[in-house]
Enzyme design. Structure first.
Site, mmCIF file in Angstrom:
data_model
loop_
_atom_site.group_PDB
_atom_site.id
_atom_site.type_symbol
_atom_site.label_atom_id
_atom_site.label_comp_id
_atom_site.label_asym_id
_atom_site.label_seq_id
_atom_site.Cartn_x
_atom_site.Cartn_y
_atom_site.Cartn_z
ATOM 1 N N GLY A 90 7.053 -2.343 12.275
ATOM 2 C CA GLY A 90 6.226 -1.149 12.479
ATOM 3 C C GLY A 90 7.016 -0.008 13.085
ATOM 4 C CE LYS A 94 -3.905 -1.781 2.584
ATOM 5 N NZ LYS A 94 -4.432 -1.776 3.946
HETATM 6 P P1 AMP Z 1 3.791 -4.297 3.159
HETATM 7 O O1 AMP Z 1 3.398 -4.988 4.431
HETATM 8 O O2 AMP Z 1 3.009 -3.081 2.848
HETATM 9 O O3 AMP Z 1 5.289 -4.081 3.067
HETATM 10 O O4 AMP Z 1 3.382 -5.283 1.992
HETATM 11 C C1 AMP Z 1 3.929 -6.538 1.844
HETATM 12 C C2 AMP Z 1 3.029 -7.330 0.958
HETATM 13 O O5 AMP Z 1 2.884 -6.672 -0.291
HETATM 14 C C3 AMP Z 1 3.549 -8.709 0.665
HETATM 15 O O6 AMP Z 1 2.728 -9.653 1.274
HETATM 16 C C4 AMP Z 1 3.484 -8.792 -0.850
HETATM 17 O O7 AMP Z 1 2.949 -10.016 -1.321
HETATM 18 C C5 AMP Z 1 2.560 -7.656 -1.232
HETATM 19 N N1 AMP Z 1 2.791 -7.220 -2.607
HETATM 20 C C6 AMP Z 1 3.934 -6.788 -3.132
HETATM 21 N N2 AMP Z 1 3.790 -6.555 -4.452
HETATM 22 C C7 AMP Z 1 2.512 -6.856 -4.768
HETATM 23 C C8 AMP Z 1 1.763 -6.839 -5.966
HETATM 24 N N3 AMP Z 1 2.328 -6.463 -7.117
HETATM 25 N N4 AMP Z 1 0.462 -7.206 -5.924
HETATM 26 C C9 AMP Z 1 -0.091 -7.586 -4.759
HETATM 27 N N5 AMP Z 1 0.570 -7.636 -3.581
HETATM 28 C C10 AMP Z 1 1.864 -7.274 -3.585
#
Ligand code: AMP
Length: 410
Positions: free
Chosen positions: A390, A200
């Site tokens: 976090g 996100k």
């Molecule tokens: P975060 O916790 O925001 O760092 O997000 C990590 C998550 O983002 C991981 O579980 C990834 O699988 C997901 N992620 C990364 N790239 C993509 C993508 N292109 N589409 C969907 N999910 C993604």
């Protein structure tokens, strides 16, 4: 560092030191510890204190017992493992406040180590209840916080206790985090590049705005890239996007342009068709990705979604990163949990390691990027791996962490 550190403490002999550790270790279904890294990491702080003749009283949380006693989340196994590592007995008290604790601590001799039970067995811990904090604090003459991973939470054992103990210092683990995430980034060697990925934009926008004036460039991957691409009018098919953040993404892009900071978005992708099949009796559908292939450019065809950065992007990012002198990385470049879509993330991990060997300082900011660096077997080839997901993100956003703010000033 502006905060008092454990190394600054004087006249320690005979003092009771309340140490907040992060023993939130993974346990299997028989309550055996499956990864003791977090326990090993506290040995330096504990040995420093025992060698100086203090009485070490350790506290921590484990899991989310939600204010109730849950035997499967007891810290008892940690005491046993810690005793092996320290090569000295570690007494365990099955409570963290009350008579049993007062009696055990009262009978301690210089050099003794005691571990108290999970602080989250009391709801007052997460409520940062002052009376509870006072009871916890009553067995310490000095407080040392070595739990960076929970420093972004204002809980009784991470912040509240400091109101009742005159001297509160950072432990060695905490100090290392503050040095790398704080001091090193206050005046970074240049070029300073920030790699951001993950699901996100909303989770990382704070890091971008805080580091905008400091960084020379941003390298973006993961699903957060698609919101920025869409904000620029580029087709992103059915990729994950935060529609309600498109306006914000446009504002950030305009600011970046005005400041002349480099902002790299993927030039190509690995794309696939996401197929969701409902499973009887289960809330979540079964997710499969079909027909994966490389996109020809930054746009993604209708019906497909981006799942990883493409080879052209990897090459561009490599060229940028190999010139960097400071690198911060937070968030994967694609759905790296699925091996077919993990190449971008693992390749970036290897590039960060190579850039480090070429003289850059690299700081891996917690969570999935840490997993990726370790899985790519380059964990020992980067400068610093943060222990707090976090907490490190909030630190990079420039927010004050309650567990740090509560420590005594130097
Ligand atoms: P975060 O916790 O925001 O760092 O997000 C990590 C998550 O983002 C991981 O579980 C990834 O699988 C997901 N992620 C990364 N790239 C993509 C993508 N292109 N589409 C969907 N999910 C993604």
């Amino acid at each position: 560092m502006s905060k008092l550190s454990i190394a600054d403490l004087k006249d320690l002999r005979g003092k009771r030191v309340l140490v907040r550790a992060d023993y939130n270790v993974p346990l299997d279904d028989k309550c055996a510890i499956t990864d003791d890294t977090r326990i090993k990491e506290t040995v330096r702080t504990i040995e420093f204190l025992t060698e100086r003749g203090t009485k070490v009283v350790l506290t921590s949380h484990l899991g989310r017992p939600d204010g109730k006693r849950v035997e499967s989340m007891s810290l008892r196994p940690v005491a046993a493992r810690l005793a092996e590592l320290l090569k000295r007995p570690v007494a365990f008290v099955d409570d963290c406040i009350g008579e049993k604790v007062t009696k055990t601590v009262g009978a301690m001799k210089p050099g003794d180590v005691v571990l108290l039970e999970n602080t989250r067995f009391y709801a007052e811990e997460e409520d940062n209840d002052a009376k509870f904090a006072e009871k916890l604090a009553s067995v310490g003459d000095i407080y040392v916080n070595d739990a960076f991973g929970t420093a972004h939470r204002a809980h009784a054992s991470t912040a509240g206790v400091c109101k009742f103990i005159k001297t509160s210092a950072a432990g060695f683990l905490m100090q290392k985090e503050l040095t790398y995430l704080g001091e090193e980034l206050a005046s970074p060697a240049r070029p300073f590049l920030v790699i951001l990925g993950g699901a996100k934009v909303s989770d990382k926008i704070g890091v971008i705005t805080n580091l905008l004036a400091k960084a020379d460039g941003f390298i973006i991957g993961g699903a957060m890239a698609y919101t920025f691409l869409k904000a620029q009018g580029i087709g992103i098919g059915r990729s994950l996007v935060e529609e309600d953040k498109l306006g914000l993404a446009k504002q950030v892009l305009a600011k970046i342009q005005a400041l002349g900071v480099k902002f790299h978005l993927p030039a190509d992708h690995i794309v696939a068709q996401k197929v969701e099949t409902p499973v009887a009796g289960q809330k979540k559908p079964k997710v499969e990705f079909k027909n994966p292939h490389q996109s020809s450019d930054a746009s993604i065809e209708v019906g497909f979604c981006g799942v990883d950065i493409g080879p052209k992007t990897i090459e561009r990012y490599r060229n940028e990163l190999m010139q960097a002198k400071t690198i911060v990385w937070n968030g994967p470049m694609g759905i790296f949990e699925i091996p077919e879509y993990s190449a971008g993330t693992f390749e970036i991990a290897r590039v960060v390691a190579a850039a480090t060997q070429a003289g850059a300082k690299s700081i891996i900011g917690g969570g999935d990027s840490v997993k990726a660096v370790k899985k790519a077997k380059v964990g020992d080839k980067v400068t610093f791996i943060s222990t707090g997901g976090g907490a490190s993100l909030e630190f990079l956003e420039g927010r004050e962490l309650p567990g740090v703010a509560a420590l005594s000033d130097k």
